[in-house]
Each structure stands twice: as structure tokens, then as C-alpha cells.
Write a protein that holds these residues in place. Structure first.
Motif, short mmCIF file in Angstrom:
data_model
loop_
_atom_site.label_atom_id
_atom_site.label_comp_id
_atom_site.label_asym_id
_atom_site.label_seq_id
_atom_site.Cartn_x
_atom_site.Cartn_y
_atom_site.Cartn_z
N UNK A 1 38.99 14.51 25.63
CA UNK A 1 39.43 14.09 26.96
C UNK A 1 40.62 14.93 27.45
N UNK A 2 40.53 16.25 27.22
CA UNK A 2 41.60 17.15 27.63
C UNK A 2 41.24 18.02 28.82
N UNK A 3 40.02 17.91 29.32
CA UNK A 3 39.61 18.75 30.46
C UNK A 3 39.77 18.00 31.77
N UNK A 4 40.42 18.65 32.70
CA UNK A 4 40.49 18.13 34.06
C UNK A 4 39.33 18.71 34.85
N UNK A 5 39.38 18.63 36.15
CA UNK A 5 38.29 19.16 36.98
C UNK A 5 38.31 20.69 37.00
N UNK A 6 37.16 21.32 37.22
CA UNK A 6 37.15 22.79 37.36
C UNK A 6 38.08 23.22 38.49
N UNK A 7 38.68 24.38 38.33
CA UNK A 7 39.64 24.88 39.32
C UNK A 7 39.40 26.37 39.54
N UNK A 8 39.86 26.90 40.65
CA UNK A 8 39.75 28.35 40.87
C UNK A 8 40.50 29.09 39.77
N UNK B 1 43.22 34.09 37.43
CA UNK B 1 43.15 35.52 37.13
C UNK B 1 42.29 36.26 38.13
N UNK B 2 41.64 35.54 39.02
CA UNK B 2 40.86 36.17 40.07
C UNK B 2 39.47 36.61 39.68
N UNK B 3 38.98 36.15 38.54
CA UNK B 3 37.63 36.54 38.12
C UNK B 3 36.65 35.40 38.47
N UNK B 4 35.75 35.68 39.36
CA UNK B 4 34.81 34.66 39.82
C UNK B 4 33.81 34.28 38.75
N UNK B 5 33.62 35.13 37.75
CA UNK B 5 32.59 34.88 36.73
C UNK B 5 33.03 33.86 35.68
N UNK B 6 34.33 33.62 35.55
CA UNK B 6 34.77 32.72 34.48
C UNK B 6 35.19 31.37 35.06
N UNK C 1 37.18 27.96 35.16
CA UNK C 1 38.50 27.56 34.69
C UNK C 1 38.65 26.05 34.88
N UNK C 2 39.36 25.42 33.95
CA UNK C 2 39.61 23.99 34.05
C UNK C 2 41.10 23.75 34.04
N UNK C 3 41.50 22.68 34.68
CA UNK C 3 42.90 22.27 34.62
C UNK C 3 43.03 21.30 33.45
N UNK C 4 44.13 21.36 32.71
CA UNK C 4 44.28 20.45 31.58
C UNK C 4 44.65 19.05 32.05
N UNK C 5 44.17 18.04 31.34
CA UNK C 5 44.56 16.66 31.61
C UNK C 5 45.79 16.29 30.79
#
Length: 101
Positions: free
Chosen positions: A57-64, A67-72, A74-78
Motif C-alpha cells: 500500500x505504498x503506491x499513490x496515483x499515477x503522475x506525470x 524526468x520528461x519521459x512519456x514512456x515510463x 510514474x507513481x506518487x508515493x503514499x
């Protein structure tokens, strides 16, 4: 409740303490560093490891991606830190880490 001493507050020690607490143990984490690191590095968390973070339960919602790479993705931490990072580097031989209450 059984007390357990975990030596090292890095990824492995923190994950071990998390799971020990979840299963009814009372872990205490000790770390030789005087304070939390002020910076970090982007970390690639592949497939199964991402599932583990989700179960913890450490993942928050996906975020932009910062680093500016659209292919990866990213998640914000909870999770929140249990210590406050100092705003300035510690003085020679001194510790500036503080524990939250």
C-alpha cells in the motif's frame, strides 16, 4: 509482541520492518547515517516489484514523469517519512535527524 532489531534503514531494512510489523512483530530500525538523504535517484521498479509495492500500500496515483519521459509510468508515493530531513547538511560530527511523534 516479539521485538526485532533491523540493522539498516535502506530499502531492504525498511521493507523488512514493514512486513514484520504487518505480521505482528515490533521492529526497531537502526541506521548509521546521521540524517536522511536530501536527494535521491529515479528508481526503476519492474513488474513483480511493482506488485509488492502495491501490496504494501505504498503506491499513490499515477503522475506525470518528472524526468520528461512519456514512456515510463510514474507513481506518487503514499508513504510518509518517519523522520524529518534537515534543510541544511549536518555539521561535522553532528546529527540533525529528528523523529516524529
Amino acid at each position: 509482541m516479539l521485538n526485532v532489531l533491523v540493522s539498516g534503514g535502506g530499502i531492504a531494512g525498511s521493507a523488512l520492518a514493514h512486513w514484520l510489523r504487518r505480521y505482528g512483530f515490533a521492529p526497531t530500525v537502526v541506521e548509521r547515517a546521521a540524517a536522511p538523504r536530501l536527494g535521491g535517484q529515479a528508481v526503476d521498479v519492474p513488474g513483480v516489484a511493482l506488485d509488492v509495492l502495491d501490496r504494501m500500500d505504498l503506491l499513490g496515483p499515477p503522475a506525470p514523469c518528472a524526468r520528461g519521459c512519456a514512456a515510463c509510468p510514474c507513481w506518487t508515493p503514499k508513504a510518509t517519512r518517519s523522520t524529518a530531513a534537515p534543510s541544511t547538511p549536518p555539521a561535522a560530527g553532528g546529527s540533525t535527524a529528528t523523529t516524529s511523534s
